[in-house]
Design a protein around this motif. Structure first.
Motif, short mmCIF file in Angstrom:
data_model
loop_
_atom_site.label_atom_id
_atom_site.label_comp_id
_atom_site.label_asym_id
_atom_site.label_seq_id
_atom_site.Cartn_x
_atom_site.Cartn_y
_atom_site.Cartn_z
N GLU A 277 0.86 -1.22 -0.02
CA GLU A 277 0.09 -0.09 -0.22
C GLU A 277 0.84 1.20 -0.13
OE1 GLU A 277 -3.80 -0.03 2.20
OE2 GLU A 277 -2.58 1.48 3.39
N VAL A 316 -7.73 -6.42 3.49
CA VAL A 316 -7.93 -4.95 4.05
C VAL A 316 -7.53 -4.09 2.95
CG1 VAL A 316 -6.90 -3.13 5.41
CG2 VAL A 316 -7.02 -5.81 6.36
N ASN A 320 -10.49 -1.40 1.11
CA ASN A 320 -10.28 -0.11 0.99
C ASN A 320 -10.84 0.54 -0.34
OD1 ASN A 320 -9.88 -0.42 3.52
ND2 ASN A 320 -7.69 0.94 3.61
C1 LIG Z 1 -8.15 0.50 5.38
O1 LIG Z 1 -8.95 0.18 5.92
C2 LIG Z 1 -8.70 -0.18 7.47
C3 LIG Z 1 -10.06 -0.92 8.11
O2 LIG Z 1 -11.12 -0.29 7.79
C4 LIG Z 1 -8.34 1.21 7.98
O3 LIG Z 1 -8.06 0.81 9.60
C5 LIG Z 1 -7.14 1.46 7.28
O4 LIG Z 1 -6.67 2.73 8.08
C6 LIG Z 1 -7.40 1.87 5.78
N1 LIG Z 1 -6.46 2.02 5.40
C7 LIG Z 1 -6.31 3.29 4.28
C8 LIG Z 1 -5.03 3.45 3.69
O5 LIG Z 1 -7.19 3.79 4.09
#
Ligand SMILES: *[C@@H]1O[C@H](CO)[C@@H](O)[C@H](O)[C@H]1NC(C)=O
Ligand SMILES: *[C@@H]1O[C@H](CO)[C@@H](O)[C@H](O)[C@H]1NC(C)=O
Ligand SMILES: *[C@@H]1O[C@H](CO)[C@@H](O)[C@H](O)[C@H]1NC(C)=O
Length: 331
Positions: A277, A316, A320
């Motif tokens: 990511e 995860v 997103n």
């Molecule tokens: C992705 O989703 C998770 C769980 O909802 C969250 O904790 C995390 O911050 C998100 N990451 C981004 C980069 O948005």
């Protein structure tokens, strides 16, 4: 942090406590160096000396931890000694005035590694209270760490005489930067040898017998080399009961001077079944520094966005709705 119940008859209680602080600092610097050396490896070192003591298995990685910790303690105590921090030791001047080689004499302040070595043995080796084969292997690796401190020492010279004619040259032995010792031991880690114990009963053996066989096997290995008994576990996966963090959440690099850096996202993330990511992280650093006569430095605080790459679980990652594409192969 360390076993304070070790009764050391050679030291008065106040000397024991004085050294204990330096031992603590030295162990810490060993672990910090470990983190630096393994920043882009799947395994990234124990968090603390407490966790270090809990490392039950004698793997290639624990061999490095033992060596770098013993080296860190020796290094810190040796520096303490040269800096005059301690009452009962100072520079090694035993050879001063003697001829060292063609055109030079011993002189100046040579780092007193014998002192640091002796304290490292008394404190670090005393942690190995076991009588089993692992304890024997750990002690060997502690010694390899101390040898690394000596092997990386440098001779430093200064010229004397009229207009740097160097008609007289004096030299002394100086510790390398601790980073050099870390690099040296990282290489030893790469070349570490698995101790050939044809009798598997030796592995977790507790008897004096198994220790005897291990000591025989150890005799054939140079004291400078790291050794281990057990294969490394899967460092991709988290298993907190054995102190493994897994690689989820680790940062990797997409750029760098060589393939070790540029392939780190593949190694840490993709090879472990994780995605990469991209994160934009705000950082504030000092910038536009100006020196004002005399003696002040004024800097501005500059905010900028840096791009970081982090290993994340694919579920995860995908939940997103990330549509970013990343270089590197996918498994
Ligand atoms: C992705 O989703 C998770 C769980 O909802 C969250 O904790 C995390 O911050 C998100 N990451 C981004 C980069 O948005
Ligand atoms: C030894 O050196 C370390 C690291 O520089 C320092 O933290 C420690 O206080 C020193 N010990 C003594 C007794 O001055
Ligand atoms: C963690 O490691 C222990 C010891 O090797 C093992 O018994 C256990 O199954 C592991 N747990 C997980 C979640 O992998």
């Amino acid at each position: 942090m360390f076993h304070t119940w070790i009764i050391n008859l050679l030291l008065t209680p106040s000397a024991f406590l004085t050294y204990a602080v330096s031992v603590h600092v030295g162990t810490r610097s060993g672990l910090d160096e470990c983190r630096h050396q393994f920043a882009l490896d799947k395994w990234n070192c124990p968090d603390s000396a407490t966790q270090l003591r809990g490392l039950r298995r004698a793997t290639r990685e624990t061999s490095f931890v033992h060596a770098i910790s013993a080296a860190g303690v020796m290094y810190t105590l040796t520096r303490n000694c040269s800096l005059g921090d301690l009452d009962n030791c100072g520079c090694d001047v035993s050879r001063n005035g003697q001829t060292g080689g063609r055109g030079w004499l011993w002189g100046g302040c040579s780092d007193n590694v014998e002192f640091g070595e002796s304290i490292s043995k008394q404190y670090v080796d005393a942690q190995e209270t076991g009588q089993d084969s692992r304890a024997a292997v750990n002690l060997h690796n502690n010694e390899a760490g101390r040898r690394a401190v000596k092997a990386t020492m440098k001779r430093v010279c200064r010229c004397h005489g009229m207009s740097e004619s160097c008609s007289v040259k004096t030299c002394w032995m100086q510790l390398s930067d601790f980073r050099d010792i870390g690099n040296y031991l990282k290489n030893k880690h790469k070349q570490a040898q698995k101790l050939d114990t044809d009798q598997t009963r030796l592995r977790a053996g507790n008897s004096a017998d198994s220790r005897g066989s291990i000591l025989d096997a150890l005799r054939s290995i140079a004291p400078t080399e790291l050794i281990y008994l057990e294969d490394s576990p899967d460092y991709c996966r988290r298993n907190s009961s054995v102190g493994l963090h897994g690689t989820e959440g680790r940062e990797c690099l997409t750029r760098g001077p060589g393939p070790w850096e540029t392939k780190s996202c593949r190694r840490l993330c993709h090879d472990c079944g994780l995605g990469v990511e991209e994160r934009r992280v705000h950082e504030v650093t000092s910038c536009n520094c100006k020196f004002h006569w005399c003696c002040r430095v004024h800097c501005d605080r500059c905010a900028h966005v840096v791009l970081k790459h982090v290993c994340v679980r694919r579920d995860v990652h995908e939940a997103n709705g990330s549509r970013r594409r990343h270089r590197g192969h996918r498994t």
